[in-house]
Design an enzyme around this catalytic site. Structure first.
Site: not given
Length: 610
Positions: A384, A498
């Protein structure tokens, strides 16, 4: 002609060799070399000097060459500052304004505990610990742990270099006084052993005096007295008593207790030494008597409860049914909102269950005034925007280092929501092995997420950079921290999806913390995700990675268990934490390496080290 030229050269050399140096110059070596001017802060007062002597207040060490300038001790350190968090006191300072002309600057830190009413200060006891050490520091900071809450400390930071202590030079010391009023609850000073069996010890202690906040729980740290420097284990309890199990028979253990409030931990108590019993010990027999009494008491109390309920049940059936319906409706509402209850722990709430995602951000993350944030440099890039390091000014305290994730300009509302989703998740976590959220900036631009700064970066790059620098027991300790953080996430109902070394961050004290909670929900749809299915056939056929070089057998067994195809046979994170704790308590179990085992291991099982 040639003979005359040769004589001229020899005559010139001899004449040059006999030439003496005038005052202010010197010649350290005999031969046809020029006289040299004395180095700074030194002089020669006679002709023919082979050495320049240092001026008053300046010195050379025995290893300094005569060509080196004379130097002096450094001035005191500058800009002393401190910051206290839940468990540690951070001291920082600036290097001396005058280094004395040398680069070999080191620092010593000493500690004094100062009483009230003008009482003289006394040296701190041995319980106060310094990380990495109190003497010979090359960095300008140190972490102080296990200090006493509600006390005054004076820390002396001394700057030294190679000539410190030579002549009559005074110590170059700067002082800072720290009040630990805000550090946490009072110290647990007395504990007693209620009973002991072959493998257990029951402890109790008086509740700490804490007028400002309630005690959340107590932590008990314990280890074998004869193995004090190797490792320790810990357990927690909400009451001022605990039964510590899994101990060795006829063994003396050292126990430390500390309390935790919303303001943080106290320092650890003094050492309490208690021994486990043997099979013939009176304490074990006493324990059996106690258990008989307790069992009888509980049985009688249960009978009384049953009789009471029987008398009340006829008149309360209708009330009970209505209450049950209301309870089930409440549970159903909690599940619909993504709230899955776990007893004793705050439960994770999925931000996606909120109709307005900004509501989740404001509920779980603290809004920070951007004027309190100072961005210093860019350290990376995220999906981002940029990731920066900087400082966060905390009211009434010293600035703390932070990492700042920024949302790049031109974002859509969906991108803003996805960016802040990570803060909504992180704000719900409270664990020493989970990255800590400091707060967010949502009411101005750029939009930011501010988290604690981890000096050593990601675990994968850190281990590559320092390959071979750590002992097996240090690596197991780091692994235990990761497993503890994941056990916490599992207990509150959060799935990371993850877990990888690149998503583990390491701080300056080698504490590993789980991070990266923003993208875990989209990994399955990511075509460039780190994991692929191109080796999948080999996995299905039973292929597993071989043990790394120098890997202990016990750890490789744990790896193989985690890689079992049937997920029901894989260990839970709590199993791994317990197993790693046992390895740390018994480092000799890590000596047997896979490389040294010539036979093939058949059945793999999670075997407790003996």
């Amino acid at each position: 002609m040639e003979r005359g030229l040769l004589m001229y050269i020899l005559s010139s050399q001899c004449h040059g060799a006999d030439r003496t140096c005038r005052p202010g110059f010197y010649k350290a070596f005999a031969g046809n070399i020029k006289c040299s001017k004395c180095p700074p802060h030194s002089s020669s007062h006679t002709e023919g000097s082979a050495l320049c002597h240092c001026e008053k207040g300046y010195y050379r060490t025995s290893k300094d060459p005569p060509t080196m300038a004379c130097t002096r001790p450094p001035s005191p350190p500058r800009n002393l500052a401190f910051n206290i968090n839940e468990t540690a006191l951070f001291l920082e300072w600036s290097s001396p304004s005058d280094t004395g002309g040398r680069k070999d600057i080191t620092y010593n830190v000493s500690c004094l505990r100062c009483g009230a009413d003008g009482q003289p200060c006394q040296p701190c006891n041995s319980n106060v610990r310094f990380m990495p050490r109190p003497l010979g520091l090359t960095s300008t900071s140190v972490v102080v742990q296990d200090f006493v809450a509600h006390a005054n400390y004076t820390f002396q930071i001394e700057a030294l270099n190679g000539v410190s202590g030579m002549g009559k030079s005074t110590r170059q010391v700067a002082n800072i006084t720290v009040s630990t009023e805000q550090a946490g609850p009072s110290l647990v000073r007395v504990a007693r052993k209620d009973w002991a069996s072959q493998t257990s010890v029951a402890l109790s202690w008086q509740e700490t005096e804490q007028p400002h906040a309630a005690i959340l729980d107590y932590e008990i740290k314990y280890y074998e007295k004869e193995r004090e420097q190797l490792s320790y284990s810990s357990t927690r309890t909400k009451s001022p008593s605990a039964i510590v199990t899994g101990l060795k028979p006829s063994t003396v253990y050292v126990f430390h207790v500390r309390a935790r409030t919303p303001g943080g931990y106290s320092s650890y108590s003094p050492k309490f030494e208690f021994a486990t019993g043997d099979e013939n010990s009176e304490e074990a027999a006493d324990q059996g008597q106690v258990l008989v009494i307790v069992t009888a008491t509980v049985g009688g109390f249960s009978l009384l409860v049953i009789l009471t309920l029987f008398l009340l049940i006829t008149g309360r059936c209708q009330w009970y049914i209505k209450s049950k319906i209301k309870s089930e409706d409440k549970k159903r509402t909690q599940y619909q909102n993504g709230h899955v209850p776990f007893p004793g722990l705050k439960t994770y709430i999925d931000p996606d269950t909120y109709e307005d995602p900004s509501q989740a951000v404001h509920e779980f993350a603290k809004e920070i005034d951007p004027s309190r944030i100072r961005i210093e440099r860019v350290i990376g890039a995220g999906e981002f925007g940029e990731v920066c390091s900087g400082r966060l000014r905390v009211p009434g305290k010293k600035e703390i280092p932070v990492a700042i994730k920024t949302l790049k300009g031109g974002y859509t509302e969906r991108q803003r929501r996805d960016f802040l989703r990570e803060a909504s998740i992180m704000g719900q976590f409270d664990n020493p092995n989970i990255i800590r959220l400091e707060g967010v900036v949502t009411k101005s631009r750029p939009v930011m997420i501010v988290v604690e700064y981890m000096e050593n970066g990601s675990l994968d790059s850190f281990l590559r950079k320092h390959d071979g620098h750590f002992t097996v027991i240090q690596l197991v300790g780091m692994l235990r921290g990761i497993a503890s953080g994941m056990m916490y996430l599992s207990d509150i109902g959060y799935v990371h999806r993850d877990l990888a070394a690149r998503n583990i961050l390491v701080d300056n004290n080698l504490v590993c913390k789980v991070s990266d909670f923003g993208l875990s929900r989209v990994l399955e749809d990511d075509p460039e995700a780190a994991y692929t299915t191109t080796v999948i056939l080999s996995i299905e056929e039973g292929y597993r990675l071989p043990a790394p070089m120098g890997c202990p057998v016990a750890l490789h067994q744990l790896m193989l268990l985690c890689w079992q195809k049937d997920r029901n046979r894989r260990p839970h994170f709590s199993d791994m934490v317990n197993f790693l704790d046992k390895l740390i308590r018994n480092p000799s179990s890590l000596l047997t390496l896979v490389d040294d085992v010539n036979r093939k291991i058949g059945t793999v099982y999670l075997e407790e080290p003996q």
